[in-house]
Design a protein around this motif. Structure first.
Motif, PDB file in Angstrom:
ATOM      1  N   ASN A 190      57.996  50.055  63.344  1.00  0.00           N
ATOM      2  CA  ASN A 190      57.917  49.403  61.755  1.00  0.00           C
ATOM      3  C   ASN A 190      58.908  50.225  60.892  1.00  0.00           C
ATOM      4  N   LEU A 191      60.137  50.156  61.646  1.00  0.00           N
ATOM      5  CA  LEU A 191      61.253  50.537  60.697  1.00  0.00           C
ATOM      6  C   LEU A 191      62.220  49.522  60.569  1.00  0.00           C
ATOM      7  N   SER A 251      58.903  60.058  66.897  1.00  0.00           N
ATOM      8  CA  SER A 251      57.730  59.336  66.777  1.00  0.00           C
ATOM      9  C   SER A 251      56.593  60.061  66.692  1.00  0.00           C
ATOM     10  N   ASN A 252      56.656  61.523  66.647  1.00  0.00           N
ATOM     11  CA  ASN A 252      55.401  62.350  66.449  1.00  0.00           C
ATOM     12  C   ASN A 252      54.394  62.280  67.749  1.00  0.00           C
ATOM     13  N   SER A 253      55.265  62.163  68.824  1.00  0.00           N
ATOM     14  CA  SER A 253      54.286  61.702  70.164  1.00  0.00           C
ATOM     15  C   SER A 253      53.683  60.671  70.252  1.00  0.00           C
ATOM     16  N   ILE A 254      53.955  59.586  69.164  1.00  0.00           N
ATOM     17  CA  ILE A 254      53.390  58.225  69.663  1.00  0.00           C
ATOM     18  C   ILE A 254      53.735  57.526  70.830  1.00  0.00           C
ATOM     19  N   LEU A 274      59.372  60.378  61.706  1.00  0.00           N
ATOM     20  CA  LEU A 274      59.694  59.230  60.844  1.00  0.00           C
ATOM     21  C   LEU A 274      58.520  58.990  60.085  1.00  0.00           C
ATOM     22  N   PRO A 275      59.016  58.384  59.138  1.00  0.00           N
ATOM     23  CA  PRO A 275      57.996  58.196  57.883  1.00  0.00           C
ATOM     24  C   PRO A 275      56.856  57.151  58.268  1.00  0.00           C
ATOM     25  N   PRO A 317      49.517  64.424  60.893  1.00  0.00           N
ATOM     26  CA  PRO A 317      50.750  65.043  60.156  1.00  0.00           C
ATOM     27  C   PRO A 317      51.803  65.485  61.167  1.00  0.00           C
ATOM     28  N   PRO A 318      53.073  65.788  60.817  1.00  0.00           N
ATOM     29  CA  PRO A 318      54.074  66.013  62.038  1.00  0.00           C
ATOM     30  C   PRO A 318      53.743  67.191  62.947  1.00  0.00           C
TER      31      PRO A 318
END
Length: 306
Positions: A160-161, A253-256, A289-290, A298-299
């Protein structure tokens, strides 16, 4: 404990599919599931791919004395002998049963940029011995980087960037891109005895493009914490790349998205492959990433520089 019997199936992403949302959906599913997928229709001709493999084979068939003249230097350029690397020291009794050759971004020795890690002049075999070698490898480096940037645009959309998120100068506009030629000798792997073509590892950077011959050997483990670990073979794909995500993208990706363990297990057949590792520039800051964080998610990682 481990088991390894089956082949996995991977999503196929065509870089000429006019339905970009279809490509985004297929890639996103792959990144959530295994971090591995195929890329087809990438614009590098089969004729040229065959030439790259042929030139790679010519180098590895040189006498050992010639190859050792180009031994890998402090800039991580050049030849790595059989058993030189050990990717999984906890489980390997020897090094990897492979030899390789590193080629990076060509930066002249008198350029200030050459003082930075992974930048500098490459080592090249003598033109008298391998007359077309440098020309072929430099062209392949350019072509593979173009493909990697195309894949990165689809990854950006899947996160979604903006599509050009990774095109910026501090990202892949001035990337650290390393080509690695690999040759596996005809050694029979035996995981129960710690003998591997290449030990289990995940890649460090953003993404890796892998071209292989038709010899099966690559295995992935989708859940590294499973007991027993389940290892699945990834079939070679004629004319395409096997692409996997690196640790950096998992952090971003925060482990996504997944950076997955993989290794090479061989049945005694000789095997050639060509890996292309892509990372952002030295000036890139890796932070969550936002689109991958929220109050409830959270991060998970600290901000870090490349």
């Amino acid at each position: 404990m481990e088991s390894s019997t089956s082949r996995t199936s991977l999503n196929c992403i065509s870089l000429v599919d006019p339905d970009i949302q279809r490509s985004v959906a297929l890639l996103k599913q792959a990144c959530l599931d295994s971090g591995f997928f195929y890329v087809l229709d990438h614009g590098i001709s089969q004729e040229f791919m065959d030439e790259v493999f042929a030139e790679s084979k010519k180098f590895f068939e040189l006498p050992n004395s010639e190859k050792m003249k180009l031994l890998r230097n402090e800039k991580n350029r050049g030849y790595t002998p059989m058993l030189d690397e050990i990717l999984d020291p906890e489980n390997q009794v020897n090094g990897d049963y492979k030899e390789g050759y590193y080629i990076g971004v060509e930066v002249p020795a008198d350029d200030p940029q050459s003082n930075r890690p992974f930048y500098g002049p490459n080592q090249w075999p003598s033109e008298e011995i391998l007359p077309k070698w440098r020309e072929v490898m430099e062209q392949y480096h350019r072509e593979a980087l173009r493909v990697a940037k195309s894949v990165a645009r689809i990854i950006a959309l899947a996160l979604n960037l903006d599509e050009d998120f990774f095109d910026r100068p501090e990202m892949l506009g001035d990337s650290i891109a390393t080509l690695r030629l690999l040759h596996y000798e005809g050694q029979v792997s035996n995981p129960s005895k710690g003998v591997y073509g290449a030990g289990a590892h995940s890649d460090y950077g953003l993404i890796t493009l892998l071209a292989t011959d038709d010899v099966v050997g690559l295995q992935i483990c989708k859940d590294r914490n499973a007991q027993p670990q389940v290892w699945e073979y990834v079939a070679p794909v004629k004319g395409g790349f096997i692409v996997n995500l690196g640790d950096m993208l998992e952090r971003w990706s925060n482990s996504i998205f997944r950076s997955t363990l993989h290794r090479v297990v061989l049945d005694g057949q000789e095997r050639y492959s060509i890996a292309f590792f892509v990372e952002p520039s030295h000036d890139c800051v890796v932070e969550c990433l936002p689109t991958c964080k929220s109050e409830t998610n959270p991060p998970k990682f600290a901000t870090s520089a490349v």
